[in-house]
Design an enzyme around this catalytic site. Structure first.
Site, mmCIF file in Angstrom:
data_model
loop_
_atom_site.group_PDB
_atom_site.id
_atom_site.type_symbol
_atom_site.label_atom_id
_atom_site.label_comp_id
_atom_site.label_asym_id
_atom_site.label_seq_id
_atom_site.Cartn_x
_atom_site.Cartn_y
_atom_site.Cartn_z
ATOM 1 N N LYS A 149 -17.882 -5.465 9.630
ATOM 2 C CA LYS A 149 -16.746 -6.405 8.969
ATOM 3 C C LYS A 149 -15.721 -6.412 10.222
ATOM 4 C CE LYS A 149 -13.156 -6.900 5.586
ATOM 5 N NZ LYS A 149 -12.643 -6.197 4.576
ATOM 6 N N HIS A 175 0.908 -0.946 0.014
ATOM 7 C CA HIS A 175 -0.160 0.076 -0.057
ATOM 8 C C HIS A 175 0.808 1.244 0.041
ATOM 9 C CE1 HIS A 175 -2.929 -2.874 2.452
ATOM 10 N NE2 HIS A 175 -3.608 -2.619 1.231
ATOM 11 N N ARG A 199 -2.904 -6.461 -8.110
ATOM 12 C CA ARG A 199 -1.682 -7.060 -8.071
ATOM 13 C C ARG A 199 -1.497 -8.350 -9.021
ATOM 14 N NH1 ARG A 199 -3.247 -8.289 -1.952
ATOM 15 N NH2 ARG A 199 -5.151 -8.467 -2.937
ATOM 16 N N SER A 242 -2.857 -7.583 3.264
ATOM 17 C CA SER A 242 -2.861 -7.401 4.714
ATOM 18 C C SER A 242 -3.474 -8.721 5.551
ATOM 19 C CB SER A 242 -4.117 -6.509 5.115
ATOM 20 O OG SER A 242 -3.805 -5.186 4.410
HETATM 21 O O1 PNS Z 1 -8.979 -3.005 0.795
HETATM 22 P P1 PNS Z 1 -10.419 -3.454 0.404
HETATM 23 O O2 PNS Z 1 -11.301 -4.102 1.536
HETATM 24 O O3 PNS Z 1 -10.316 -4.163 -0.872
HETATM 25 O O4 PNS Z 1 -11.182 -2.100 -0.217
HETATM 26 C C1 PNS Z 1 -12.596 -2.258 -0.545
HETATM 27 C C2 PNS Z 1 -13.296 -0.909 -0.415
HETATM 28 C C3 PNS Z 1 -13.040 -0.042 0.626
HETATM 29 C C4 PNS Z 1 -12.451 0.057 -1.633
HETATM 30 C C5 PNS Z 1 -14.662 -1.264 -0.997
HETATM 31 O O5 PNS Z 1 -15.153 -2.158 -0.061
HETATM 32 C C6 PNS Z 1 -15.568 0.160 -1.082
HETATM 33 O O6 PNS Z 1 -15.403 1.088 -1.865
HETATM 34 N N1 PNS Z 1 -16.423 0.192 -0.184
HETATM 35 C C7 PNS Z 1 -17.314 1.308 0.192
HETATM 36 C C8 PNS Z 1 -18.918 0.973 -0.218
HETATM 37 C C9 PNS Z 1 -19.112 1.152 -1.729
HETATM 38 O O7 PNS Z 1 -18.934 2.276 -2.262
HETATM 39 N N2 PNS Z 1 -19.695 0.167 -2.252
HETATM 40 C C10 PNS Z 1 -19.879 0.011 -3.903
HETATM 41 C C11 PNS Z 1 -18.826 0.158 -4.734
HETATM 42 S S1 PNS Z 1 -18.499 -1.627 -5.530
#
Ligand code: PNS
Length: 168
Positions: free
Chosen positions: A42, A18, A91, A129
Protein backbone atom coordinates in the site's frame (compact mmCIF):
# COMPACT_ATOMS: atom_id res chain seq x y z
CA UNK A 1 -3.97 -10.67 32.53
CA UNK A 2 -3.16 -6.99 32.01
CA UNK A 3 -6.01 -5.09 30.36
CA UNK A 4 -4.45 -4.09 27.11
CA UNK A 5 -6.27 -2.92 23.99
CA UNK A 6 -4.99 -2.61 20.46
CA UNK A 7 -5.98 0.27 18.26
CA UNK A 8 -4.88 -0.74 14.75
CA UNK A 9 -4.87 1.34 11.60
CA UNK A 10 -2.91 2.94 8.81
CA UNK A 11 -2.71 6.37 10.51
CA UNK A 12 -1.45 8.02 7.32
CA UNK A 13 -1.49 10.45 9.06
CA UNK A 14 -3.14 10.29 12.49
CA UNK A 15 -6.01 12.81 12.81
CA UNK A 16 -7.72 14.42 15.78
CA UNK A 17 -10.48 11.83 15.29
CA UNK A 18 -7.96 9.06 16.03
CA UNK A 19 -6.48 11.04 18.95
CA UNK A 20 -9.97 11.44 20.44
CA UNK A 21 -10.60 7.66 20.28
CA UNK A 22 -7.18 6.88 21.78
CA UNK A 23 -7.60 9.31 24.69
CA UNK A 24 -11.10 8.04 25.45
CA UNK A 25 -9.89 4.46 25.08
CA UNK A 26 -7.11 5.22 27.57
CA UNK A 27 -9.80 5.93 30.16
CA UNK A 28 -11.06 2.36 29.72
CA UNK A 29 -7.77 0.51 29.41
CA UNK A 30 -4.54 1.07 31.33
CA UNK A 31 -2.53 0.21 28.23
CA UNK A 32 -3.30 0.96 24.59
CA UNK A 33 -1.09 -0.21 21.76
CA UNK A 34 -1.54 1.95 18.69
CA UNK A 35 -0.62 -0.58 16.01
CA UNK A 36 0.48 1.00 12.75
CA UNK A 37 0.02 -1.25 9.75
CA UNK A 38 3.16 -1.81 7.73
CA UNK A 39 1.99 -2.81 4.29
CA UNK A 40 4.61 -2.66 1.54
CA UNK A 41 1.85 -3.16 -1.06
CA UNK A 42 0.00 0.00 0.00
CA UNK A 43 1.42 3.35 -1.01
CA UNK A 44 1.39 5.78 1.90
CA UNK A 45 2.31 9.44 2.23
CA UNK A 46 4.24 8.86 5.45
CA UNK A 47 6.59 5.90 5.91
CA UNK A 48 5.78 3.54 8.77
CA UNK A 49 8.61 4.96 10.91
CA UNK A 50 7.37 8.51 10.35
CA UNK A 51 3.81 7.58 11.32
CA UNK A 52 5.07 5.93 14.50
CA UNK A 53 7.37 8.85 15.33
CA UNK A 54 4.42 11.27 15.00
CA UNK A 55 2.16 9.16 17.25
CA UNK A 56 4.92 8.80 19.86
CA UNK A 57 5.43 12.55 19.87
CA UNK A 58 1.71 13.20 20.41
CA UNK A 59 1.46 10.77 23.33
CA UNK A 60 4.95 11.21 24.78
CA UNK A 61 3.52 12.18 28.19
CA UNK A 62 1.08 9.27 28.38
CA UNK A 63 2.90 6.22 29.63
CA UNK A 64 -0.02 3.89 28.92
CA UNK A 65 -0.15 4.69 25.20
CA UNK A 66 2.49 3.23 22.95
CA UNK A 67 2.92 3.10 19.19
CA UNK A 68 4.42 0.17 17.32
CA UNK A 69 4.27 -1.21 13.81
CA UNK A 70 2.78 -4.52 12.81
CA UNK A 71 2.45 -6.59 9.68
CA UNK A 72 0.57 -9.73 8.88
CA UNK A 73 -2.54 -10.80 10.74
CA UNK A 74 -3.91 -8.49 13.38
CA UNK A 75 -5.14 -11.39 15.53
CA UNK A 76 -1.62 -12.81 15.62
CA UNK A 77 -0.21 -9.45 16.67
CA UNK A 78 -2.89 -9.25 19.39
CA UNK A 79 -2.02 -12.73 20.67
CA UNK A 80 1.70 -11.92 20.74
CA UNK A 81 0.96 -8.83 22.81
CA UNK A 82 -1.47 -10.45 25.23
CA UNK A 83 -4.38 -8.34 23.99
CA UNK A 84 -7.96 -9.49 23.50
CA UNK A 85 -9.57 -6.15 22.71
CA UNK A 86 -9.34 -4.42 19.35
CA UNK A 87 -10.67 -0.87 19.31
CA UNK A 88 -12.06 0.58 16.10
CA UNK A 89 -13.73 3.92 15.49
CA UNK A 90 -17.08 3.83 13.73
CA UNK A 91 -17.89 7.15 12.13
CA UNK A 92 -20.90 6.60 9.95
CA UNK A 93 -23.07 3.99 8.28
CA UNK A 94 -20.57 3.96 5.41
CA UNK A 95 -17.91 2.50 7.75
CA UNK A 96 -20.19 -0.22 8.99
CA UNK A 97 -19.96 -2.91 6.34
CA UNK A 98 -16.16 -2.96 6.20
CA UNK A 99 -15.84 -2.84 9.99
CA UNK A 100 -18.48 -5.54 10.44
CA UNK A 101 -16.67 -7.84 8.01
CA UNK A 102 -13.33 -7.20 9.66
CA UNK A 103 -14.65 -7.79 13.19
CA UNK A 104 -16.32 -11.05 12.19
CA UNK A 105 -13.25 -12.24 10.30
CA UNK A 106 -11.04 -11.51 13.31
CA UNK A 107 -13.53 -13.28 15.57
CA UNK A 108 -13.51 -16.29 13.23
CA UNK A 109 -9.72 -16.37 13.17
CA UNK A 110 -9.49 -16.03 16.95
CA UNK A 111 -12.69 -16.24 19.02
CA UNK A 112 -10.87 -14.71 22.02
CA UNK A 113 -10.63 -11.37 20.22
CA UNK A 114 -13.37 -8.84 20.89
CA UNK A 115 -13.78 -5.75 18.71
CA UNK A 116 -14.90 -2.69 20.59
CA UNK A 117 -16.45 0.01 18.41
CA UNK A 118 -16.26 3.58 19.61
CA UNK A 119 -18.06 6.51 18.03
CA UNK A 120 -15.91 9.59 17.50
CA UNK A 121 -16.77 12.77 19.36
CA UNK A 122 -19.17 14.70 17.13
CA UNK A 123 -16.76 17.30 15.64
CA UNK A 124 -14.76 14.45 14.10
CA UNK A 125 -17.49 12.27 12.58
CA UNK A 126 -16.63 13.35 9.03
CA UNK A 127 -12.87 13.26 9.41
CA UNK A 128 -10.51 10.83 7.67
CA UNK A 129 -6.80 10.71 6.88
CA UNK A 130 -7.51 10.64 3.15
CA UNK A 131 -9.69 13.73 3.34
CA UNK A 132 -7.01 15.58 5.32
CA UNK A 133 -4.37 14.70 2.70
CA UNK A 134 -6.65 15.68 -0.18
CA UNK A 135 -7.65 19.03 1.33
CA UNK A 136 -4.11 19.93 2.36
CA UNK A 137 -2.71 18.81 -1.01
CA UNK A 138 -5.17 21.14 -2.73
CA UNK A 139 -4.11 24.10 -0.62
CA UNK A 140 -6.78 23.97 2.10
CA UNK A 141 -6.11 24.44 5.80
CA UNK A 142 -6.50 21.56 8.22
CA UNK A 143 -5.74 23.28 11.56
CA UNK A 144 -7.91 21.82 14.33
CA UNK A 145 -8.38 18.60 12.39
CA UNK A 146 -4.94 17.15 13.06
CA UNK A 147 -2.42 17.56 15.90
CA UNK A 148 0.10 20.41 15.32
CA UNK A 149 2.93 17.94 14.68
CA UNK A 150 0.95 16.41 11.80
CA UNK A 151 0.27 19.82 10.29
CA UNK A 152 4.00 20.61 10.53
CA UNK A 153 4.96 17.30 8.91
CA UNK A 154 2.41 17.83 6.12
CA UNK A 155 3.85 21.29 5.43
CA UNK A 156 7.31 19.71 5.14
CA UNK A 157 6.05 16.97 2.80
CA UNK A 158 4.18 19.38 0.55
CA UNK A 159 6.85 22.13 0.82
CA UNK A 160 4.24 24.57 2.06
CA UNK A 161 5.39 27.28 4.47
CA UNK A 162 3.23 28.32 7.40
CA UNK A 163 1.75 31.70 6.46
CA UNK A 164 -0.58 32.07 9.45
CA UNK A 165 -0.03 35.19 11.59
CA UNK A 166 2.44 34.74 14.46
CA UNK A 167 0.49 34.02 17.65
CA UNK A 168 1.51 36.14 20.65
O1 PNS B 1 -7.01 2.48 9.20
P1 PNS B 1 -7.36 1.31 8.34
O2 PNS B 1 -6.53 1.31 7.09
O3 PNS B 1 -8.83 1.22 8.07
O4 PNS B 1 -6.95 -0.01 9.18
C1 PNS B 1 -7.17 -1.29 8.65
C2 PNS B 1 -6.47 -2.37 9.50
C3 PNS B 1 -5.00 -2.08 9.65
C4 PNS B 1 -7.12 -2.44 10.87
C5 PNS B 1 -6.69 -3.72 8.76
O5 PNS B 1 -6.32 -3.59 7.44
C6 PNS B 1 -5.91 -4.88 9.38
O6 PNS B 1 -6.18 -5.32 10.47
N1 PNS B 1 -4.90 -5.39 8.64
C7 PNS B 1 -4.08 -6.48 9.08
C8 PNS B 1 -4.30 -7.73 8.22
C9 PNS B 1 -5.40 -8.58 8.79
O7 PNS B 1 -5.38 -9.03 9.92
N2 PNS B 1 -6.42 -8.87 7.94
C10 PNS B 1 -7.55 -9.69 8.32
C11 PNS B 1 -8.57 -8.94 9.14
S1 PNS B 1 -9.94 -8.56 8.17
Amino acid sequence: MERVAIYPGSFDPITNGHVDIILRGAKLFPRIIVAVLENPKKETLFATDERIEIIREIFRDQAGIQAVHFHGLLVRFAEENGARIVIRGLRAVSDFEYEFQMALMNQTLDPKIETLFMTPSSPFTFLSSSLVKEVFGLGGEIGGLVPPVVERRLREKFHRPDTSPIKE
